[in-house]
Design an enzyme around this catalytic site. Structure first.
Site, mmCIF file in Angstrom:
data_model
loop_
_atom_site.group_PDB
_atom_site.id
_atom_site.type_symbol
_atom_site.label_atom_id
_atom_site.label_comp_id
_atom_site.label_asym_id
_atom_site.label_seq_id
_atom_site.Cartn_x
_atom_site.Cartn_y
_atom_site.Cartn_z
ATOM 1 C CG ASP A 176 11.916 10.913 10.215
ATOM 2 O OD1 ASP A 176 12.307 9.746 10.309
ATOM 3 O OD2 ASP A 176 11.626 11.441 9.133
ATOM 4 C CG ASP A 209 15.057 12.488 7.001
ATOM 5 O OD1 ASP A 209 14.614 11.626 6.215
ATOM 6 O OD2 ASP A 209 15.028 13.704 6.754
ATOM 7 C CG HIS A 229 18.805 13.502 3.898
ATOM 8 N ND1 HIS A 229 18.088 12.725 3.014
ATOM 9 C CD2 HIS A 229 17.884 14.219 4.584
ATOM 10 C CE1 HIS A 229 16.803 12.965 3.171
ATOM 11 N NE2 HIS A 229 16.645 13.860 4.113
ATOM 12 C CG HIS A 235 19.532 13.872 -0.196
ATOM 13 N ND1 HIS A 235 18.235 14.201 -0.516
ATOM 14 C CD2 HIS A 235 19.618 12.525 -0.281
ATOM 15 C CE1 HIS A 235 17.562 13.082 -0.759
ATOM 16 N NE2 HIS A 235 18.380 12.058 -0.626
ATOM 17 C CG HIS A 276 16.823 18.002 6.743
ATOM 18 N ND1 HIS A 276 16.587 18.374 5.443
ATOM 19 C CD2 HIS A 276 16.162 16.829 6.920
ATOM 20 C CE1 HIS A 276 15.800 17.478 4.854
ATOM 21 N NE2 HIS A 276 15.536 16.527 5.735
ATOM 22 C CE LYS A 324 11.610 8.536 7.326
ATOM 23 N NZ LYS A 324 11.717 9.908 6.842
ATOM 24 C CB CYS A 345 8.227 11.645 7.723
ATOM 25 S SG CYS A 345 9.482 12.397 6.644
#
Length: 199
Positions: free
Chosen positions: A10, A48, A50, A54, A83, A108, A153
Site C-alpha cells: 500500500d 488498497d 475501496h 465503503h 481513502h 484489497k 496492513c
C-alpha cells in the site's frame, strides 16, 4: 533468489503526507523500497482499492468519526477517513515508486461490506485474496514485507504469511506506522511472537 519475493504494501498517495489517511513519513521510505525492488527478482504490490461509500469509512456511519471503532458482522472495525477510492489520485502508487517491475498487484478492500488489511485475507479472516496460491504456484516460500502502515496492513499481512507457512521478514526501516492507541507496540509484539523476523 528465485524462491524469495518482496511484497510492497500500500505505498499509495493517500497514505503519504498530504493524503487522506497520511502516515507520518510515509514518503521517506520510497528510495529504500526502490533499492530493494531493484535488488529483488520477484516483486509484488498490494493496493488498497475501496469503492466510494465503503463500510470502513466513518462517513458511511452517521454520527461516527474517523478512528472510532464499530462492530461489524466480522468483528471490530476501525473507521477511517475516506481513502484510496478506486481510480482516484489518492489510490495511485506514490509517483516516486519504481513499481513497474511488479509481477502482480493484489487489490484489497474492494468488497463494499468488508475491509481488508492483510494481503492474504479480508478482515473476516476467511475470504482469501489469492496471494498464497499465487506464491505457492510460483514456488516462492520466503517473503520480505515493506510499506504502509507497519501496525495495520504490513503487520496483518506478515502474521498471515507466517500462519500460511511462509518464512517472513519485515524491513522496519522501509515501513512507517500510524500508532493508533499504542498499535505499534502491540503489533510489533504480535509479529515477534508469531515468528516474523523484524529486521
Amino acid at each position: 533468489m528465485a524462491d524469495e519475493a518482496l511484497v510492497v504494501i500500500d505505498l499509495q498517495n493517500d497514505f503519504c503526507p498530504g493524503g487522506a489517511l497520511e502516515v507520518a513519513g510515509g514518503d521517506e521510505i520510497v528510495p529504500l523500497v526502490n533499492d530493494l525492488i531493484r535488488r529483488t527478482e520477484h516483486v509484488l504490490l498490494t493496493q488498497d482499492w475501496h469503492p466510494a461509500g465503503h463500510s470502513s469509512f466513518a462517513s458511511s456511519h452517521p454520527g461516527k468519526r474517523p478512528f472510532e471503532t464499530i462492530d461489524m458482522p466480522y468483528g471490530e472495525q476501525t473507521l477511517w477517513p475516506d481513502h484510496c477510492i478506486q481510480g482516484s489520485l489518492g489510490s495511485d502508487f506514490h509517483s516516486g515508486l519504481a513499481w513497474s517491475k511488479a509481477e502482480l498487484v493484489i487489490r484489497k478492500g474492494f468488497r463494499p461490506a468488508i475491509d481488508s488489511y492483510s494481503a492474504f485475507f479480508e478482515n473476516d479472516r476467511t475470504t482469501p485474496t489469492g496471494l498464497a496460491g499465487y506464491l505457492r504456484e510460483r514456488n516462492i516460500d520466503t517473503l520480505t514485507l515493506v510499506g504502509l502502515a507497519t501496525d495495520f496492513c504490513v503487520a496483518f499481512s506478515a502474521l498471515d504469511a507466517v500462519k500460511l507457512g511462509f518464512a517472513t521478514s519485515v524491513r522496519l526501516d522501509a515501513c512507517r506506522g500510524i500508532d493508533l492507541n499504542g498499535s505499534m507496540e502491540t503489533m510489533l509484539g504480535r509479529m515477534r511472537d508469531a515468528g516474523v523476523a523484524l529486521i
